[in-house]
Design an enzyme around this catalytic site. Sequence first.
Site, short mmCIF file in Angstrom:
data_model
loop_
_atom_site.label_atom_id
_atom_site.label_comp_id
_atom_site.label_asym_id
_atom_site.label_seq_id
_atom_site.Cartn_x
_atom_site.Cartn_y
_atom_site.Cartn_z
N ARG A 83 -69.82 -41.49 17.48
CA ARG A 83 -69.49 -40.11 17.85
C ARG A 83 -67.99 -40.00 18.04
O ARG A 83 -67.42 -40.71 18.88
CB ARG A 83 -70.22 -39.71 19.14
CG ARG A 83 -69.78 -38.36 19.67
CD ARG A 83 -70.57 -37.93 20.93
NE ARG A 83 -70.04 -36.66 21.39
CZ ARG A 83 -69.43 -36.46 22.56
NH1 ARG A 83 -69.30 -37.45 23.43
NH2 ARG A 83 -68.94 -35.28 22.87
N HIS A 127 -63.03 -31.43 21.70
CA HIS A 127 -63.01 -32.31 22.88
C HIS A 127 -61.65 -32.10 23.58
O HIS A 127 -60.88 -33.03 23.75
CB HIS A 127 -63.25 -33.76 22.47
CG HIS A 127 -63.75 -34.65 23.58
ND1 HIS A 127 -64.90 -35.38 23.48
CD2 HIS A 127 -63.23 -34.94 24.80
CE1 HIS A 127 -65.08 -36.10 24.60
NE2 HIS A 127 -64.07 -35.84 25.41
N GLU A 172 -68.47 -30.76 26.85
CA GLU A 172 -68.33 -30.52 28.29
C GLU A 172 -67.54 -29.26 28.65
O GLU A 172 -66.44 -29.33 29.21
CB GLU A 172 -67.64 -31.73 28.96
CG GLU A 172 -68.39 -33.03 28.75
CD GLU A 172 -67.86 -34.16 29.63
OE1 GLU A 172 -66.76 -34.03 30.16
OE2 GLU A 172 -68.57 -35.15 29.77
N ASN A 298 -74.01 -35.70 28.64
CA ASN A 298 -73.13 -36.77 29.13
C ASN A 298 -73.48 -37.02 30.58
O ASN A 298 -73.44 -36.10 31.41
CB ASN A 298 -71.65 -36.36 29.03
CG ASN A 298 -71.18 -36.22 27.60
OD1 ASN A 298 -71.90 -36.57 26.66
ND2 ASN A 298 -69.96 -35.74 27.42
N TYR A 300 -72.80 -39.56 33.92
CA TYR A 300 -72.06 -40.64 34.58
C TYR A 300 -72.57 -40.93 35.97
O TYR A 300 -72.66 -42.08 36.39
CB TYR A 300 -70.56 -40.30 34.63
CG TYR A 300 -69.92 -40.36 33.27
CD1 TYR A 300 -69.46 -41.56 32.76
CD2 TYR A 300 -69.82 -39.22 32.47
CE1 TYR A 300 -68.91 -41.63 31.49
CE2 TYR A 300 -69.27 -39.28 31.20
CZ TYR A 300 -68.81 -40.49 30.72
OH TYR A 300 -68.28 -40.58 29.47
N GLU A 351 -72.81 -39.40 25.97
CA GLU A 351 -71.89 -40.29 26.69
C GLU A 351 -72.61 -40.85 27.90
O GLU A 351 -73.34 -40.14 28.60
CB GLU A 351 -70.64 -39.55 27.23
CG GLU A 351 -69.66 -39.11 26.17
CD GLU A 351 -68.45 -38.38 26.76
OE1 GLU A 351 -68.12 -38.58 27.95
OE2 GLU A 351 -67.86 -37.58 26.02
C1 PNW Z 1 -65.96 -37.11 30.22
N1 PNW Z 1 -65.96 -34.86 36.29
O1 PNW Z 1 -65.07 -36.51 31.11
C2 PNW Z 1 -65.33 -36.90 28.86
O2 PNW Z 1 -66.17 -36.36 27.89
C3 PNW Z 1 -64.59 -38.07 28.35
O3 PNW Z 1 -63.56 -37.63 27.49
C4 PNW Z 1 -64.08 -38.90 29.50
O4 PNW Z 1 -63.23 -39.94 29.07
C5 PNW Z 1 -65.30 -39.43 30.23
O5 PNW Z 1 -66.17 -38.40 30.63
C6 PNW Z 1 -64.96 -40.26 31.45
O6 PNW Z 1 -64.29 -39.49 32.40
C7 PNW Z 1 -65.37 -36.14 32.40
O7 PNW Z 1 -64.95 -34.70 37.05
C8 PNW Z 1 -64.28 -35.93 33.24
O8 PNW Z 1 -67.14 -34.66 36.72
C9 PNW Z 1 -64.49 -35.51 34.51
C10 PNW Z 1 -65.78 -35.29 34.97
C11 PNW Z 1 -66.86 -35.49 34.14
C12 PNW Z 1 -66.64 -35.93 32.84
#
Ligand code: PNW
Length: 461
Positions: A83, A127, A172, A298, A300, A351
């Site tokens: 991707r 992006h 995002e 995505n 995390y 992601e």
């Molecule tokens: C994503 N938050 O960013 C992006 O899609 C990527 O480019 C980035 O490198 C990756 O996650 C890691 O950070 C985010 O503050 C940035 O919740 C900030 C947030 C979530 C996703």
Amino acid sequence: TATPDPLHRAAFPADFTFGVATSSFQIEGATNADGRGVSIWDTFCREPGRIHDGSTGDVACDHYHRWPEDLNLMRDLGVDAYRFSVAWPRIQADGRGPANTKGLDFYDRLVDGLLERGLQPHMTLYHWDLPQALQDIGGWTNRDVALRFAEYARIVAERLGGRVRSIATLNEPWCSSILSYQIGEHAPGLRDRRAAVAAAHGLLLGHGLAMREMRALTLDADLGIVLNLNPAYPASDRPEDVAAARFVDGTFNRWFLDPILRAQYPQDIVDAYGADAPDVHSGDLDIIAAPIDFMGVNYYSRSVSSADGAIRPSTSSYTDMNWEVYPQGLTDLLVRLHHDYPNLPPIMITENGAAYPDADGPDEHGIVHDPERVQYFQQHLGATLNAIDAGVRVTGYFAWSFMDNFEWAYGYKKRFGLFYVNYGNQMRHWKDSARWYQTFLNAAPAAHAPQPEEVIAAPQH
Ligand code: PNW
């Protein structure tokens, strides 16, 4: 939840896609090459104090020049898919007008290079690297930018859409609106909630208009969007904590899911925004709710909310971003999407990954040891499997990221890669997490439970 041990791809559906992900500004560098225009991130990086280590994207991983070696590493890793994103200012320097052939040629070579190596291309159109000329007219708060985005989408899809497996319009939109126009942490760095909510609407409108342009091309590629979703948990079952979590869920998740999948904004958040609520023209929501073939998710971490603000559960472990490691949140999120949204198409996890310092760097064999990241991937792949077993349609998983890269406001200090990048000489190094993923991917589908020897095979270079 129990993570199957050892975990390998044979436990997933046979047609499940495993990949790695990156984005243009974070890896490409070569910001002046071949007619590329200035993006809002080039501008932002030059404003003092915006990027923690004072760095820029000028060189990044130099992927613009090193892409053949990078694609070779992906092939050696054994993933099915990659991707990547297209830098709008490479295609239209000022965000409008005829296409810059040299910019399109770069992605054309990249897509062919992937296909030659047996890797599926999955393309994201936006992006976050908006042409600066479009920010100068208000960025995503200006509806004209949504129209420009749809034209850009058509240009890229006409040239590349016949050879890519999927096209995501936006990555995002929460980040490119709220985090960028309200919280001020990302370009353009504003602190204006009304502008942020207008930008979110402009982004969604751009998504819908781009969907319409690309549908008219009748491509084989799946078309969709990528959202960052954070399941929001209350700190307790006190009504005030539950209400706080519901507000976080509304602003992060439902604000984007509901217009796309239900053609409406969530009323509780419209009410909360009051005078800052968006100016929705008649017909906008029908455009935004155009059918999509996949929902990119995505994931995390999660959030835990109380009436007094966000909570950090003290027993949890945290990544280098200070994000809680909470794999159960991924299962909960996927199951919830499945239950709450009847129009939900199949999900791709576009992601998932973790930053850790990798402070020791490569050992004498050139390998980086990152046991926490290995564990993170194991746990989240296990969490994905649990959701699939619960009946959620999930068709793919992309690890963030293929290699260490420019982590936005954090610069190069946060490392998310499966491959370690030595920014001094641009060498790529295998991390244990890359070796682990390779083994997970290559392990032959076995009728019997795999033996330990089968899952600790040496990486093939
Ligand atoms: C994503 N938050 O960013 C992006 O899609 C990527 O480019 C980035 O490198 C990756 O996650 C890691 O950070 C985010 O503050 C940035 O919740 C900030 C947030 C979530 C996703």
